[in-house]
Design an enzyme around this catalytic site. Structure first.
Site: not given
Length: 422
Positions: A174, A180, A329
């Site tokens: 990414q 993400c 995340h």
């Protein structure tokens, strides 16, 4: 899943373009694979060509005399020795080196740390990459579907969707963008569509980063500033997804394309995958996650990845004993297994194939007595702007069971029905 999720491994200068195969023939494509898959198939970067004498660095066991100068050479970094940045980077590297050596010398540890391109980053830099602002409330399309059947299920000892060809694409990167959530979404949709059709398509995370609007600021404000897999799947329900070749990833450095009329036209003209809906499992339900993973494919999950940067190999529980498991995340859960009596989850990250175990991390998997923690800063996660910052319980290693979703009704346009080889 987060406002500005942990970012991918930064490939600096010429090292960025020098991803080599770790073993001879490891990059040789299968004849059945499409050209779209071929150009994304990456294995571990072999940095040995940068090393004196042609010796390959053992990142988990660097030589005792391993210096910052050699690290710079091995990882393609270049700092002016007279600059303050050089001194700061060297100090950070020396701390990281000692941490790797101390951790790996502890025989009780079940995983290894290693030197990588994060090893000269300051704590402030790593923290800034994760972002600080999170929102609390879920997206407007929020829905929970209890999956646990009335009778206990017997699950296989091992499930790895990477081995169910073709259903999981190679790990991606990414870059410097908090995208993400888009990579996690593209990953689960690719697998869902492959299971339904027998055709693995490589979809465009950039389409989601550019065009999936985040009106209620859930998990961030959209694009590189974060969003959620659920918002992305709402977008896909209405618009479908196209190939990565049609809309290539352009946000590696955070300055990618906007959602122009031309991009929307290309996405519509070359629509490749559609979905009918999405499902969110019951919060912190191990049974629901196991059932969904075994029966429906890979899952989009949210985790605390604040201590993942130096992970190299093995079965890890980097969040064990933490006072605050801070969900920040979005990644893909692609399977589970057991090694030497230790249970683990298989997680695909979006920091490139050079990180961890070829882009993956194995996290400790508890049985029925799952670990639970408190996320005292839930505004750093998958929530929306309007809600209070009330602590929430998150369960599983690094909160892996807390926020789990997957698409349903996936179809590859024009491919018909099929099945993956399980």
């Amino acid at each position: 899943m987060m406002r500005r999720c942990l970012l991918a491994v930064v490939l600096v200068h010429h090292a960025q373009g020098e991803l080599l195969c770790e073993r001879a023939g490891a990059c040789a494509p299968r004849e059945e694979e499409s050209s779209i898959l071929l150009h994304t198939r990456l294995t571990k970067a072999n940095v040995s060509k940068h090393m004196s004498g042609g010796k390959r660095l053992n990142a988990e066991k660097p030589p005792q005399d391993y210096s910052f100068e050699r690290y710079m050479k091995d990882f393609g970094k270049d700092y002016d020795p007279a600059s303050s940045e050089y001194a700061e980077r060297k100090e950070a590297f020396e701390v990281a080196l000692k941490a790797v050596q101390a951790h790996n010398a502890d025989a009780s540890q079940t995983y290894k740390l290693g030197l990588n391109v994060f090893s000269d980053w300051s704590a402030k830099e790593l923290k800034s990459l994760r972002g600080l602002k999170k929102m609390k409330k879920e997206a407007s399309a929020f829905k929970v579907k209890p999956l646990n059947p009335h009778k206990p299920e017997k699950y296989p000892k091992k499930v790895d969707w990477r081995e169910s060809y073709p259903s999981v694409s190679p790990a991606k990167n990414q870059g410097h963008c908090g995208s993400c959530w888009a990579f996690a979404t593209a990953g689960v949709v690719e697998t869902c569509a492959a299971i339904a059709s027998g055709v693995l398509t490589i979809l465009s995370p950039q389409q989601l980063v550019s065009c999936a609007e985040n009106k209620f600021h859930c998990g961030g404000t959209g694009g590189c500033q974060g969003s959620t897999a659920e918002i992305a799947m709402d977008y896909i329900i209405k618009n479908g997804m196209t190939y990565e070749d049609v809309i290539p990833y352009g946000d590696f450095f955070g300055n990618g394309p906007k959602c122009s009329i031309q991009m929307q036209f290309h996405a519509m003209a070359y629509k490749m995958v559609t979905i009918q809906g999405w499902v969110k499992t019951e919060t912190n339900s191990l049974e629901d996650v196991m059932h969904a993973l075994v029966n429906y494919g890979s899952l989009a999950i949210s985790v605390d990845a604040s201590d993942w940067s130096a992970y190299s190999s093995g079965i890890a529980n980097p969040c064990k004993g933490k006072d605050n498991v801070d969900i920040d995340h979005a990644v893909n859960l692609v399977g589970y297994g057991e090694e030497d009596g230790m249970l683990f989850w298989i997680v695909r990250n979006s920091w490139g194939a050079t990180w961890g175990e070829n882009g993956y991390i194995r996290l400790e998997r508890q049985g029925k007595k799952k670990e639970c923690y408190m996320d005292k800063t839930p505004h750093h996660g998958s929530a929306c702007e309007a809600d209070p910052d009330t602590p929430v319980e998150v369960c599983g290693t690094c909160g892996i069971l807390y926020d789990v979703s997957y698409p349903e009704g996936c179809e590859v346009v024009g491919a018909g029905k099929g099945a993956v080889d399980r």
